[in-house]
Design a protein around this motif. Structure first.
Motif, mmCIF file in Angstrom:
data_model
loop_
_atom_site.group_PDB
_atom_site.id
_atom_site.type_symbol
_atom_site.label_atom_id
_atom_site.label_comp_id
_atom_site.label_asym_id
_atom_site.label_seq_id
_atom_site.Cartn_x
_atom_site.Cartn_y
_atom_site.Cartn_z
ATOM 1 N N MET A 25 40.331 42.332 31.778
ATOM 2 C CA MET A 25 39.602 41.096 32.029
ATOM 3 C C MET A 25 40.354 39.850 31.564
ATOM 4 O O MET A 25 40.045 38.744 31.993
ATOM 5 C CB MET A 25 38.235 41.121 31.335
ATOM 6 N N ALA A 26 41.340 40.023 30.706
ATOM 7 C CA ALA A 26 42.085 38.878 30.175
ATOM 8 C C ALA A 26 42.828 38.169 31.305
ATOM 9 O O ALA A 26 43.394 38.806 32.194
ATOM 10 C CB ALA A 26 43.058 39.341 29.106
ATOM 11 N N ILE A 27 42.814 36.861 31.257
ATOM 12 C CA ILE A 27 43.532 36.072 32.250
ATOM 13 C C ILE A 27 45.003 36.048 31.844
ATOM 14 O O ILE A 27 45.353 35.596 30.754
ATOM 15 C CB ILE A 27 42.959 34.643 32.338
ATOM 16 N N ALA A 28 45.842 36.543 32.720
ATOM 17 C CA ALA A 28 47.279 36.600 32.456
ATOM 18 C C ALA A 28 47.864 35.185 32.476
ATOM 19 O O ALA A 28 47.361 34.306 33.186
ATOM 20 C CB ALA A 28 47.961 37.460 33.519
ATOM 21 N N PRO A 29 48.925 34.960 31.703
ATOM 22 C CA PRO A 29 49.551 33.632 31.677
ATOM 23 C C PRO A 29 49.916 33.111 33.073
ATOM 24 O O PRO A 29 49.752 31.919 33.353
ATOM 25 C CB PRO A 29 50.797 33.838 30.821
ATOM 26 N N ASN A 30 50.365 33.997 33.948
ATOM 27 C CA ASN A 30 50.732 33.574 35.311
ATOM 28 C C ASN A 30 49.533 33.130 36.133
ATOM 29 O O ASN A 30 49.688 32.408 37.119
ATOM 30 C CB ASN A 30 51.450 34.699 36.050
ATOM 31 N N ASP A 31 48.334 33.572 35.743
ATOM 32 C CA ASP A 31 47.115 33.232 36.482
ATOM 33 C C ASP A 31 46.306 32.129 35.804
ATOM 34 O O ASP A 31 45.254 31.743 36.300
ATOM 35 C CB ASP A 31 46.213 34.467 36.621
ATOM 36 N N TRP A 32 46.787 31.646 34.660
ATOM 37 C CA TRP A 32 45.986 30.729 33.847
ATOM 38 C C TRP A 32 45.551 29.483 34.632
ATOM 39 O O TRP A 32 44.373 29.140 34.661
ATOM 40 C CB TRP A 32 46.730 30.329 32.585
ATOM 41 N N HIS A 33 46.481 28.785 35.261
ATOM 42 C CA HIS A 33 46.119 27.552 35.964
ATOM 43 C C HIS A 33 45.154 27.814 37.112
ATOM 44 O O HIS A 33 44.249 27.029 37.359
ATOM 45 C CB HIS A 33 47.367 26.822 36.467
ATOM 46 N N ARG A 34 45.340 28.924 37.777
ATOM 47 C CA ARG A 34 44.478 29.257 38.915
ATOM 48 C C ARG A 34 43.069 29.634 38.467
ATOM 49 O O ARG A 34 42.087 29.321 39.144
ATOM 50 C CB ARG A 34 45.116 30.404 39.709
ATOM 51 N N LEU A 35 42.945 30.297 37.311
ATOM 52 C CA LEU A 35 41.646 30.830 36.891
ATOM 53 C C LEU A 35 41.010 30.113 35.703
ATOM 54 O O LEU A 35 39.914 30.476 35.293
ATOM 55 C CB LEU A 35 41.786 32.317 36.551
ATOM 56 N N LYS A 36 41.663 29.088 35.152
ATOM 57 C CA LYS A 36 41.147 28.475 33.926
ATOM 58 C C LYS A 36 39.746 27.897 34.095
ATOM 59 O O LYS A 36 38.993 27.825 33.128
ATOM 60 C CB LYS A 36 42.098 27.403 33.398
ATOM 61 N N ALA A 37 39.364 27.511 35.293
ATOM 62 C CA ALA A 37 38.027 26.966 35.525
ATOM 63 C C ALA A 37 37.110 27.942 36.271
ATOM 64 O O ALA A 37 35.994 27.582 36.619
ATOM 65 C CB ALA A 37 38.125 25.653 36.301
ATOM 66 N N ARG A 39 34.505 30.329 36.394
ATOM 67 C CA ARG A 39 33.442 30.657 35.441
ATOM 68 C C ARG A 39 33.243 32.157 35.266
ATOM 69 O O ARG A 39 33.051 32.643 34.155
ATOM 70 C CB ARG A 39 32.148 29.970 35.842
ATOM 71 N N LYS A 40 33.284 32.900 36.344
ATOM 72 C CA LYS A 40 33.105 34.351 36.242
ATOM 73 C C LYS A 40 34.250 34.978 35.456
ATOM 74 O O LYS A 40 34.019 35.792 34.559
ATOM 75 C CB LYS A 40 33.002 34.973 37.635
ATOM 76 N N ALA A 41 35.480 34.608 35.776
ATOM 77 C CA ALA A 41 36.640 35.169 35.079
ATOM 78 C C ALA A 41 36.608 34.830 33.600
ATOM 79 O O ALA A 41 36.874 35.684 32.747
ATOM 80 C CB ALA A 41 37.937 34.659 35.721
ATOM 81 N N ARG A 42 36.264 33.587 33.269
ATOM 82 C CA ARG A 42 36.224 33.180 31.860
ATOM 83 C C ARG A 42 35.103 33.890 31.114
ATOM 84 O O ARG A 42 35.266 34.312 29.973
ATOM 85 C CB ARG A 42 36.077 31.666 31.754
ATOM 86 N N ALA A 43 33.938 34.033 31.755
ATOM 87 C CA ALA A 43 32.816 34.722 31.115
ATOM 88 C C ALA A 43 33.137 36.197 30.902
ATOM 89 O O ALA A 43 32.832 36.764 29.845
ATOM 90 C CB ALA A 43 31.542 34.562 31.939
ATOM 91 N N LEU A 44 33.756 36.833 31.875
ATOM 92 C CA LEU A 44 34.147 38.236 31.727
ATOM 93 C C LEU A 44 35.128 38.413 30.574
ATOM 94 O O LEU A 44 35.014 39.350 29.781
ATOM 95 C CB LEU A 44 34.777 38.757 33.021
ATOM 96 N N GLU A 45 36.089 37.513 30.478
ATOM 97 C CA GLU A 45 37.074 37.583 29.401
ATOM 98 C C GLU A 45 36.396 37.440 28.034
ATOM 99 O O GLU A 45 36.657 38.213 27.115
ATOM 100 C CB GLU A 45 38.120 36.486 29.611
ATOM 101 N N GLN A 46 35.512 36.464 27.910
ATOM 102 C CA GLN A 46 34.845 36.231 26.630
ATOM 103 C C GLN A 46 33.873 37.363 26.278
ATOM 104 O O GLN A 46 33.786 37.776 25.120
ATOM 105 C CB GLN A 46 34.123 34.885 26.645
ATOM 106 N N ALA A 47 33.144 37.865 27.258
ATOM 107 C CA ALA A 47 32.186 38.948 26.997
ATOM 108 C C ALA A 47 32.905 40.231 26.589
ATOM 109 O O ALA A 47 32.456 40.940 25.677
ATOM 110 C CB ALA A 47 31.308 39.192 28.227
ATOM 111 N N SER A 48 34.022 40.528 27.217
ATOM 112 C CA SER A 48 34.757 41.730 26.831
ATOM 113 C C SER A 48 35.394 41.557 25.453
ATOM 114 O O SER A 48 35.454 42.514 24.666
ATOM 115 C CB SER A 48 35.792 42.124 27.892
ATOM 116 N N THR A 49 35.817 40.349 25.121
ATOM 117 C CA THR A 49 36.325 40.070 23.772
ATOM 118 C C THR A 49 35.207 40.276 22.749
ATOM 119 O O THR A 49 35.429 40.856 21.678
ATOM 120 C CB THR A 49 36.879 38.638 23.681
ATOM 121 N N ALA A 50 34.008 39.819 23.080
ATOM 122 C CA ALA A 50 32.864 39.986 22.177
ATOM 123 C C ALA A 50 32.579 41.454 21.915
ATOM 124 O O ALA A 50 32.294 41.842 20.773
ATOM 125 C CB ALA A 50 31.626 39.314 22.777
ATOM 126 N N LEU A 51 32.682 42.281 22.920
ATOM 127 C CA LEU A 51 32.444 43.709 22.761
ATOM 128 C C LEU A 51 33.448 44.319 21.779
ATOM 129 O O LEU A 51 33.073 45.115 20.909
ATOM 130 C CB LEU A 51 32.509 44.412 24.122
#
Length: 87
Positions: A25-37, A39-51
């Motif tokens: 679920m982590a956003i790769a550095p190469n995808d950061w600019h494309r996915l930084k906003a 919402r689904k990708a960011r929420a998935l990353e944060q929720a999996s980090t929380a787990l």
């Protein structure tokens, strides 16, 4: 009936599985600019980090990440501008 793939996962700990999910679920550095906003990708990353934090018995860190995930979903937070742009 349990599928063979599910049966194979039984050899891993809950923490191993959560860390594997976080890695996916982590956003790769190469995808950061494309996915930084995204919402689904960011929420998935944060929720999996929380787990992962929760399984490591760090509830305060888990809660902070869950709040971040909720903020992405309810639109109460947004991505900051890229610090390297505009220079």
């Amino acid at each position: 009936m349990i599928s063979p793939a599910t049966r194979d996962l039984a050899q891993f700990s809950d923490l191993d599985l959560a860390q594997a999910l976080l890695q996916r679920m982590a956003i790769a550095p190469n995808d950061w600019h494309r996915l930084k906003a995204n919402r689904k990708a960011r929420a998935l990353e944060q929720a999996s980090t929380a787990l992962v934090y929760l399984l490591k018995d760090q509830p305060e860190e888990a809660l902070a990440r869950l709040q971040q995930a909720a903020g992405w979903l309810d639109r109460s937070i947004s991505a900051p501008p890229c610090p390297t742009h505009g220079r």
